[in-house]
Write an enzyme that holds these catalytic residues in place. Structure first.
Site: not given
Length: 322
Positions: A78-80, A132, A149-150, A200, A202, A276
């Protein structure tokens, strides 16, 4: 709104409005490939982009893809935020700038899911920038959300079972509507999905399987070549250095339930990478969004051009990472 501006982060509603307006305006190039619904009821659009959308549908069904395809997703965490902007920029370049008709790029149908986890994204925008996970309540323990992503069904048991962890794997594989959506898209694309790219941020890296093991896929050298083509293009054009390698070698630990390992090992997508994106933190300053999008598109375009000349290799053998 089809004249999108990359000087701010868009809301989920604005993202969907842009996609829907593109479908109306460029019906020959883009369509809604699938729509799912998040836990909190938000529409999750995935689009398909092709030089001629109607002619490239699977014969006799009106569904799926008859041509080789590329699947790109963004916003799994979420935070990306920058990943969503990059996915929208790729869509704009392919559709409004007609890059989909360019030599090499027109060899594929582009399937793009620009906002995988809309509930988490909106919560991150409105309440907690560092959120996240998804936003599904986890019962009596009062914790919320699963790390998408898990949550994929590949070495899932490696992940943490602690409900309140940022890395919580979920009660079972595919416990989340959002990850089931990605699974269903991959199944819909069988057997023609050649490249899966998950955006993704960073860490400035382009990574290939595996994340759960130091054992490399048999075609790891070809996957490395695709990753390196993207890194080289960005370095040459922008002076930004990306690292390349397997996810395990980069992270220095085993990660279960990742989308790239699921795509590669289970759905048999021969090229499955994480990109990334280079940005200063998860929330790049808004004046930097356009530049980061342009840089990333240079890398993605180079990877697809390398993919066009890369072989499809058997999945039956593996090699241990050095």
């Amino acid at each position: 709104m089809s004249k999108i501006s990359f000087d701010r982060y868009l809301s989920h509603e604005e993202v969907n409005r842009y996609l829907e307006e593109l479908v109306q305006k460029y019906a020959n190039k883009i369509e809604i490939f699938s729509s799912a619904v998040s836990f909190e009821g938000r529409q999750i659009h995935t689009v398909r982009i092709s030089p001629d959308v109607q002619r490239s549908k699977r014969p006799g069904t009106g569904l799926g893809c008859a041509r080789l395809s590329i699947l790109i997703d963004a916003g799994i965490h979420a935070r990306e935020w920058i990943t969503i902007s990059v996915a929208l920029y790729v869509i704009q370049q392919l559709v409004e700038r007609d890059a989909v008709s360019a030599r090499m790029l027109r060899n594929f149908d582009w399937i793009i899911l620009p906002l995988l986890n809309p509930d988490g994204y909106e919560y991150s925008r409105e309440h907690n920038k560092m959120w996240r996970k998804t936003r599904r309540p986890l019962g009596e323990n009062r914790c919320v959300g699963v790390d998408c992503n898990r949550n994929f069904n590949v070495s899932w048991g490696i992940g943490t079972a602690r409900f309140c962890s940022l890395l919580y794997r979920g009660e079972r594989p595919f416990s989340e509507l959002e990850t089931r959506n990605v699974r269903d898209i991959l199944r819909k694309l069988r057997p023609n999905c050649r490249f899966y790219l998950s955006l993704h941020s960073y860490a400035k890296a382009i990574l290939y399987p595996r994340a759960y093991s130091r054992t490399l896929p048999y075609n790891w050298k070809h996957q490395h070549d695709v990753a390196q083509a993207g890194a080289n293009a960005i370095l040459s054009a922008c002076g930004v250095k990306y690292r390349t390698g397997s996810a395990f070698s980069f992270l220095k630990l085993a990660v279960g339930g990742s989308s790239i390992d699921y795509a590669h090992d289970v759905e048999k997508v021969p090229y499955a990478l994480v990109m990334e994106i280079a940005s200063k933190g998860f929330h790049a300053p808004e004046p930097n969004i356009a530049r980061i999008c342009e840089e990333t598109w240079i890398g993605i375009r180079a990877m697809v051009m390398q993919l066009a000349v890369s072989p499809v290799v058997s999945f039956t053998r593996s090699k241990t990472a050095i």
